[in-house]
Design a protein around this motif. Sequence first.
Motif, PDB file in Angstrom:
ATOM      1  N   SER A   2       0.832  -1.367   0.064  1.00 56.49           N
ATOM      2  CA  SER A   2       0.045  -0.059  -0.020  1.00 56.49           C
ATOM      3  C   SER A   2       1.004   1.256   0.105  1.00 56.49           C
ATOM      4  CB  SER A   2      -0.920  -0.001   1.073  1.00 56.49           C
ATOM      5  OG  SER A   2      -1.911  -1.141   1.227  1.00 56.49           O
ATOM      6  N   VAL A   3       2.014   1.153   0.728  1.00 61.79           N
ATOM      7  CA  VAL A   3       2.858   2.323   0.756  1.00 61.79           C
ATOM      8  C   VAL A   3       3.681   2.562  -0.703  1.00 61.79           C
ATOM      9  CG1 VAL A   3       5.170   3.372   1.846  1.00 61.79           C
ATOM     10  CG2 VAL A   3       3.332   2.355   3.229  1.00 61.79           C
ATOM     11  N   ALA A   4       3.923   1.297  -1.227  1.00 56.27           N
ATOM     12  CA  ALA A   4       4.557   1.418  -2.401  1.00 56.27           C
ATOM     13  C   ALA A   4       3.698   2.070  -3.782  1.00 56.27           C
ATOM     14  CB  ALA A   4       5.075   0.259  -3.014  1.00 56.27           C
ATOM     15  N   ALA A   5       2.266   1.795  -3.288  1.00 53.84           N
ATOM     16  CA  ALA A   5       1.424   2.197  -4.173  1.00 53.84           C
ATOM     17  C   ALA A   5       1.350   3.692  -4.351  1.00 53.84           C
ATOM     18  CB  ALA A   5      -0.053   1.660  -4.160  1.00 53.84           C
ATOM     19  N   MET A   6       1.389   4.496  -3.150  1.00 57.08           N
ATOM     20  CA  MET A   6       1.467   5.700  -2.625  1.00 57.08           C
ATOM     21  C   MET A   6       2.605   6.339  -3.058  1.00 57.08           C
ATOM     22  SD  MET A   6      -0.810   6.172   0.821  1.00 57.08           S
ATOM     23  CE  MET A   6       0.675   5.655   1.910  1.00 57.08           C
ATOM     24  N   VAL A   7       3.914   5.785  -2.944  1.00 59.87           N
ATOM     25  CA  VAL A   7       5.455   6.377  -3.374  1.00 59.87           C
ATOM     26  C   VAL A   7       4.923   6.389  -5.019  1.00 59.87           C
ATOM     27  CG1 VAL A   7       7.643   5.661  -3.757  1.00 59.87           C
ATOM     28  CG2 VAL A   7       6.519   5.516  -1.549  1.00 59.87           C
ATOM     29  N   HIS A   8       4.518   5.377  -5.598  1.00 59.87           N
ATOM     30  CA  HIS A   8       4.483   5.223  -6.967  1.00 59.87           C
ATOM     31  C   HIS A   8       3.798   6.518  -7.645  1.00 59.87           C
ATOM     32  CE1 HIS A   8       4.455   3.660 -11.097  1.00 59.87           C
ATOM     33  NE2 HIS A   8       3.176   3.737 -11.140  1.00 59.87           N
ATOM     34  N   ARG A   9       2.418   6.815  -6.525  1.00 62.77           N
ATOM     35  CA  ARG A   9       1.490   7.696  -7.262  1.00 62.77           C
ATOM     36  C   ARG A   9       2.074   9.300  -6.870  1.00 62.77           C
ATOM     37  NH1 ARG A   9      -4.788   7.972  -5.498  1.00 62.77           N
ATOM     38  NH2 ARG A   9      -5.406  10.065  -6.832  1.00 62.77           N
ATOM     39  N   TYR A  10       2.626   9.361  -5.609  1.00 66.35           N
ATOM     40  CA  TYR A  10       2.971  10.740  -5.199  1.00 66.35           C
ATOM     41  C   TYR A  10       4.330  11.219  -4.987  1.00 66.35           C
ATOM     42  CZ  TYR A  10      -2.031  10.363  -3.491  1.00 66.35           C
ATOM     43  OH  TYR A  10      -3.268  10.325  -3.761  1.00 66.35           O
ATOM     44  N   GLY A  11       5.060  10.171  -4.904  1.00 60.31           N
ATOM     45  CA  GLY A  11       6.771  10.439  -4.838  1.00 60.31           C
ATOM     46  C   GLY A  11       7.086  10.004  -3.577  1.00 60.31           C
ATOM     47  N   GLU A  12       8.461   9.458  -3.249  1.00 61.79           N
ATOM     48  CA  GLU A  12       8.942   8.985  -1.744  1.00 61.79           C
ATOM     49  C   GLU A  12       9.003  10.044  -0.844  1.00 61.79           C
ATOM     50  OE1 GLU A  12      12.848   7.059  -0.273  1.00 61.79           O
ATOM     51  OE2 GLU A  12      11.930   5.912  -1.642  1.00 61.79           O
ATOM     52  N   SER A  13       9.370  11.290  -1.438  1.00 58.05           N
ATOM     53  CA  SER A  13       9.720  12.534  -0.445  1.00 58.05           C
ATOM     54  C   SER A  13       8.183  12.855  -0.020  1.00 58.05           C
ATOM     55  CB  SER A  13      10.254  13.599  -1.226  1.00 58.05           C
ATOM     56  OG  SER A  13      11.542  13.416  -1.898  1.00 58.05           O
ATOM     57  N   ALA A  14       7.214  13.085  -0.983  1.00 57.00           N
ATOM     58  CA  ALA A  14       5.975  13.407  -0.295  1.00 57.00           C
ATOM     59  C   ALA A  14       5.492  12.458   0.713  1.00 57.00           C
ATOM     60  CB  ALA A  14       5.074  13.471  -1.473  1.00 57.00           C
ATOM     61  N   VAL A  15       5.475  11.124   0.423  1.00 57.05           N
ATOM     62  CA  VAL A  15       5.063  10.082   1.420  1.00 57.05           C
ATOM     63  C   VAL A  15       5.752  10.295   2.920  1.00 57.05           C
ATOM     64  CG1 VAL A  15       4.998   7.746   1.969  1.00 57.05           C
ATOM     65  CG2 VAL A  15       4.394   8.815  -0.274  1.00 57.05           C
ATOM     66  N   LEU A  16       7.353  10.775   2.596  1.00 54.02           N
ATOM     67  CA  LEU A  16       7.742  10.742   4.004  1.00 54.02           C
ATOM     68  C   LEU A  16       7.358  12.000   4.626  1.00 54.02           C
ATOM     69  CD1 LEU A  16      11.416   9.771   2.779  1.00 54.02           C
ATOM     70  CD2 LEU A  16       9.918   8.505   4.644  1.00 54.02           C
ATOM     71  N   THR A  17       6.859  12.877   4.044  1.00 51.47           N
ATOM     72  CA  THR A  17       6.523  14.155   4.940  1.00 51.47           C
ATOM     73  C   THR A  17       5.195  13.758   5.522  1.00 51.47           C
ATOM     74  OG1 THR A  17       5.272  15.166   2.918  1.00 51.47           O
ATOM     75  CG2 THR A  17       7.484  15.758   3.319  1.00 51.47           C
ATOM     76  N   TRP A  18       4.503  13.020   5.040  1.00 50.44           N
ATOM     77  CA  TRP A  18       2.994  12.570   5.747  1.00 50.44           C
ATOM     78  C   TRP A  18       3.419  12.053   7.186  1.00 50.44           C
ATOM     79  CZ3 TRP A  18       0.767   9.656   1.026  1.00 50.44           C
ATOM     80  CH2 TRP A  18       0.599  10.496  -0.057  1.00 50.44           C
ATOM     81  N   LEU A  19       4.719  11.527   7.610  1.00 48.43           N
ATOM     82  CA  LEU A  19       5.031  11.234   9.012  1.00 48.43           C
ATOM     83  C   LEU A  19       4.578  12.197   9.746  1.00 48.43           C
ATOM     84  CD1 LEU A  19       8.392   9.268   8.880  1.00 48.43           C
ATOM     85  CD2 LEU A  19       6.204   8.323   9.552  1.00 48.43           C
ATOM     86  N   THR A  20       4.994  13.455   9.459  1.00 45.42           N
ATOM     87  CA  THR A  20       4.665  14.541  10.566  1.00 45.42           C
ATOM     88  C   THR A  20       3.169  15.243  10.365  1.00 45.42           C
ATOM     89  OG1 THR A  20       5.829  16.072   9.200  1.00 45.42           O
ATOM     90  CG2 THR A  20       7.232  14.840  11.011  1.00 45.42           C
ATOM     91  N   THR A  21       2.728  15.234   9.091  1.00 48.12           N
ATOM     92  CA  THR A  21       1.445  16.115   8.666  1.00 48.12           C
ATOM     93  C   THR A  21       0.248  15.114   8.733  1.00 48.12           C
ATOM     94  OG1 THR A  21       1.777  15.503   6.175  1.00 48.12           O
ATOM     95  CG2 THR A  21       2.983  17.665   7.176  1.00 48.12           C
ATOM     96  N   GLY A  22       0.496  13.570   8.754  1.00 51.13           N
ATOM     97  CA  GLY A  22      -0.606  13.077   8.560  1.00 51.13           C
ATOM     98  C   GLY A  22      -1.116  12.652   6.972  1.00 51.13           C
ATOM     99  N   LEU A  23      -1.626  11.513   6.798  1.00 48.61           N
ATOM    100  CA  LEU A  23      -2.125  11.369   5.545  1.00 48.61           C
ATOM    101  C   LEU A  23      -3.277  12.154   5.087  1.00 48.61           C
ATOM    102  CD1 LEU A  23      -2.784   7.313   5.741  1.00 48.61           C
ATOM    103  CD2 LEU A  23      -0.682   8.591   4.865  1.00 48.61           C
ATOM    104  N   PRO A  24      -2.831  12.657   3.467  1.00 48.36           N
ATOM    105  CA  PRO A  24      -3.847  13.572   3.082  1.00 48.36           C
ATOM    106  C   PRO A  24      -5.266  12.836   2.930  1.00 48.36           C
ATOM    107  CG  PRO A  24      -2.194  12.981   1.413  1.00 48.36           C
ATOM    108  CD  PRO A  24      -1.779  12.471   2.819  1.00 48.36           C
ATOM    109  N   PRO A  25      -6.271  13.487   2.649  1.00 47.61           N
ATOM    110  CA  PRO A  25      -7.563  12.876   2.401  1.00 47.61           C
ATOM    111  C   PRO A  25      -7.690  11.817   1.151  1.00 47.61           C
ATOM    112  CG  PRO A  25      -7.903  15.045   2.910  1.00 47.61           C
ATOM    113  CD  PRO A  25      -6.371  15.107   2.734  1.00 47.61           C
ATOM    114  N   GLY A  26      -7.959  10.696   1.085  1.00 48.33           N
ATOM    115  CA  GLY A  26      -8.089   9.842   0.066  1.00 48.33           C
ATOM    116  C   GLY A  26      -6.740   9.106  -0.081  1.00 48.33           C
ATOM    117  N   ALA A  27      -5.627   9.539   0.661  1.00 48.71           N
ATOM    118  CA  ALA A  27      -4.597   8.523   0.416  1.00 48.71           C
ATOM    119  C   ALA A  27      -4.474   7.184   0.958  1.00 48.71           C
ATOM    120  CB  ALA A  27      -3.144   9.421   1.172  1.00 48.71           C
ATOM    121  N   GLY A  28      -4.126   6.266   0.216  1.00 49.71           N
ATOM    122  CA  GLY A  28      -4.167   4.947   0.593  1.00 49.71           C
ATOM    123  C   GLY A  28      -5.446   4.277   0.289  1.00 49.71           C
ATOM    124  N   ARG A  29      -6.096   4.830  -0.221  1.00 49.55           N
ATOM    125  CA  ARG A  29      -7.429   4.253  -0.672  1.00 49.55           C
ATOM    126  C   ARG A  29      -7.665   3.844  -2.155  1.00 49.55           C
ATOM    127  NH1 ARG A  29     -11.923   8.343   2.470  1.00 49.55           N
ATOM    128  NH2 ARG A  29     -11.097   8.201   4.394  1.00 49.55           N
TER     129      ARG A  29
END
Length: 472
Positions: free
Chosen positions: A445-472
Motif C-alpha cells: 500500500s505504501v509502495a502504491a502511494m510512493v508510485h503515485r505521489y513520490g517518496e519525498s511526499a510520502v515521507l512528509t506525511w509522517l509529521t503532517t498525517g495522511l492527506p484525504p483519500g491517500a491509501g484508498r
Amino acid sequence: MKVAWAAAMLATALDAQTLLRVRPQPSINQTTIEVPLEKYVAAVLAGEASVLRSDEALKALAVAARTFGVYGRGRHASEGYDLCGATHCQRVDLAGITPRLQAAAAATAGELLWWQGKPAFAVYSLDCGGTSEDVSAVWPEVAASYLHRQADPYCVRAAPVPWEWRVRPADLLTALHASQLRAPPTIERIAISARTASGRARALTLTGEGQSLRISATAFRFAVGRALGWNTVRSDKYEIAGLEFRGTGSGHGVGLCQRGADEMGLEGRSYREVLAFYYPGTEVGVNGRGISWTRLGGESVTLFTTHPDHDSALLSMAGRELREMAQKTNLAAPRGVEIRLYPDVETFRDATGEPGWVAAHTAGLRIHLQPSTGMRETLRHELLHVLVEAHATAQLPIWFREGLVEYLSNPETVRPVAKPPSDADLRQTADAQRARRAYADAAGSVAAMVHRYGESAVLTWLTTGLPPGAGR
C-alpha cells in the motif's frame, strides 16, 4: 532424579488460555486432560497447600506452582503429556478447587519467578524443619544459587511436627526393588553414613546377612514413598535406630517452606516478600526478569548484552546503520537509542511476549533483538522503526507506519497493492502466515502511494498525517 526437562518454555506468552497436558493420577486408563494454566495452578493449590491459613502465603505458593509448571512443561513428553498430577511433578486435585484457591491463582495470574531471564526452578516443601536444604543435595545437576541452605526462623515459630516410622524388612525390600534399587538379601539394620550441610541424611548403609550396601537417602525416600506412602519417611531429617526412623520436617526442604511461608503471611508479609525470602535473587513478573546485562555505550546508540566480548561489534554496526538510514530518509536520527540483545530465543520470547518467529520488537527508542543469522538486516529494519516512530504523528494508522518501514527496508522487492490490511491482522501474533501477508500488504500500500505521489511526499506525511483519500 535428573532434571533433563529443565526450562521447557511455553511457545507463546502465558495467558489464561494456555493449556497444559496433565495426567491427573497414575491410573490404569492413563487418562490425559488439557487444563488451562490458571485452573492448573488452582488444582495444584488444592493438592499441595494443606497447611496454609494465610492468603499471602497461598499467593506465594501459587506463583511457585505456576513457575514449576512452566519450567517443567514437557517433563513427560516421551509419554505424551506435560506433567503428572502426583508428587513426582505437583499433586493436582481438580475436584478440590475452592473459591479461595481460585482467588489466589487469579490474584497472581501469569506471574512467574524469574532468574536471569528464565523461569526459576521453584521447588517447595511442606516443612523444612527450621533449616532449608541446598538444591545440590537433592538435584546436583541444577545450577540455582537462589536455592541455598539457610536458617528458617519462620518455620521454627510453627509448632514442630515430629514423626516416627518403623518398617518391616520384607516391605522395605519390595519398595526398593520396585524402584530398581539394590539391597542386601535381607535388611537387618539401616545407618546414616553421610549427612548434608543442613544435617539431613545424604547416604544410608543397608546391612543384612553379612552384606552392606550404600544408597542415596533421597532415592531411598522416593522409593519408600512411591511404594508404601508419603507419610512414611516424610523428610531426610531423621535419626535411625535399627529399622525405626524418628524425624522432623516434611519433604526435601529445598525452596519455599509452606509452614514458614504461612507464618510470614500471618505476621503481615506480602507474597512477594515471602518469595524474596525463599528464592533470594529471583524476580516476580509476567515477563522475563533478572537478566545480567552489560551496558556498552556509543555516540548515539547504547547496547545491552549478556556477552559483551562477543557482541561489541554490533554497537558500531548499529551506529553506522542509524546514520545511513537517517541520511537516506532525510529524517533526523534521535539520540538515546537502546538495543537489548538477548542471549537466546527463549529469553527474548519470555521478556517481550513475542512468538519465536518474530526476530525483534521495537517500542519507542528501545529495540529488543533475539540472536539471528541475519542480524544486519534485522537491525536495519528495527532502526527504521525507531526513525519512523520518532517522527510519526499520533494520528497515523498502524498500517502506514509499519508499511513504510517494510517498504524502506527493501523498496525494490515490494509489489504495490491497492488496499491496506486491517490493524487486527497486523497486531495478532498467533498466525505467522497471516502476519507476514498483512505486513506485505502494508508495504504494498505504501509502495502504491510512493508510485503515485513520490517518496519525498510520502515521507512528509509522517509529521503532517495522511492527506484525504491517500491509501484508498
